[in-house]
Write an enzyme that holds these catalytic residues in place. Sequence first.
Site, PDB file in Angstrom:
ATOM      1  N   PHE A 109      35.098  35.668  50.955  1.00 59.16           N
ATOM      2  CA  PHE A 109      34.910  36.969  50.319  1.00 59.16           C
ATOM      3  C   PHE A 109      34.520  36.719  48.874  1.00 59.16           C
ATOM      4  CE2 PHE A 109      36.126  40.617  47.808  1.00 59.16           C
ATOM      5  CZ  PHE A 109      35.557  41.658  48.520  1.00 59.16           C
ATOM      6  N   ASP A 131      34.302  29.785  43.468  1.00 60.13           N
ATOM      7  CA  ASP A 131      34.702  31.164  43.185  1.00 60.13           C
ATOM      8  C   ASP A 131      36.216  31.177  42.967  1.00 60.13           C
ATOM      9  OD1 ASP A 131      35.512  33.801  43.267  1.00 60.13           O
ATOM     10  OD2 ASP A 131      34.198  34.372  44.922  1.00 60.13           O
ATOM     11  N   LYS A 190      38.976  39.249  37.593  1.00 64.68           N
ATOM     12  CA  LYS A 190      40.301  39.811  37.829  1.00 64.68           C
ATOM     13  C   LYS A 190      41.255  39.591  36.652  1.00 64.68           C
ATOM     14  CE  LYS A 190      39.911  40.005  42.846  1.00 64.68           C
ATOM     15  NZ  LYS A 190      39.657  41.451  42.878  1.00 64.68           N
TER      16      LYS A 190
END
Length: 402
Positions: free
Chosen positions: A145, A230, A259
């Site tokens: 993801f 990532d 984030k």
Amino acid sequence: MDGIDPTQEVPVTVPVTALAANYAPLPIEITAAEGCWVTDTAGRRYLDCLAGYSALNFGHRHPDLIAAAHRQLDRLTLTSRALQHDLLEPFAEAITVLTHTEMFLPMNTGAEAVETAIKAARKWGYEVKGVPADQATIVVAAGAFHGRTTTIVSMSTDPEARTGFGPYAPGFRVVPYDDAAAVAEAIDDTTVAVLVEPVQGESGVIIPSTGYLPELRRLCTQAGALLLLDEIQSGLGRTGATLAQDLAGVEADLTMLGKALGGGILPSSGVIGRADVLGVLTPGTHGSTFGGNPMACAVGLAVTELLATGEYQERARTLHPILAGRAGELAEAGLVGEVRCLGLWLGVDVAHRSGREVSERMATHGVIAKETHGNTIRLAPPLTITEAELHQVMDALAQAVR
């Protein structure tokens, strides 16, 4: 002539809500939060073990981060990159020093950071590696993801995220996760990069074998390709290190952050890594109105100061045995299936109930968690959580699965 009769009343369907239904949230409406705790509109308090999908690594409204935001609000909020501002270079310097990298390109969201890395890798491939125009390929992992843009869902294997959004962008080769041999087979002269998560968060905290990342590093170096990691969820203290790749002794060519970089206050992301790779992006080739804005830089600087002490990484390492041990006990008792834990990050496969049901049952015991991929519960508490609060979380999970 066929058509609409202007004298005829046409019934108007009024939606139940003005909000698009692209999420299925728990039936809890939050109105206030502090540290690890949130309060709903009925005055009930919950331990937040979702933590904004790791955007709240330092808890809600951390005083140092709130103070930095307040100071900046009173001074300067936005310039756009058409102008310099006095925090942009200091933020870039702080984040590269913290992560032992050379250069930082700021953006806003995690997906934007991934798109930035893809663009940089492709341009580097054409200008430096010499891949023929429009032939660049990137090897990616099944179950990953990386976001929800049309480019990113083109490399997704999640039918829910992908179906209905074609035509899909070419240039990606999908191989199984944690399978370095499959990566080796997929690499050829057109390969500009291998892009993976050090830990697959959305898939349920899937932790690869010990040799996976080092072997990907070796393969990329051997092939003259870039390793892109990532770390939008895994980075900035979550796994017990500043970056998850640190635990494997690996250094990516480009790393995506997001984030927690915004401190749970505002969106902030970016790409860190080699100056010669990010350097292919010249004025006019890539940009963002809000990327590297003064507010994001002020909060980001405060985030780097928190991480520079090592306190939060140490807390994740110290509390890990409690989280992993309690989860292991549930597995041994047959109450849950497989458990996977790294730092303060836990994936639990539910054995006898749906993930949604377990999430709702945990909420009745005062803990917020959320299912992913149907039957997996993912716990990512703020790194500020105490030992007693962590036991409270695991007590709630134990009650919810019984």
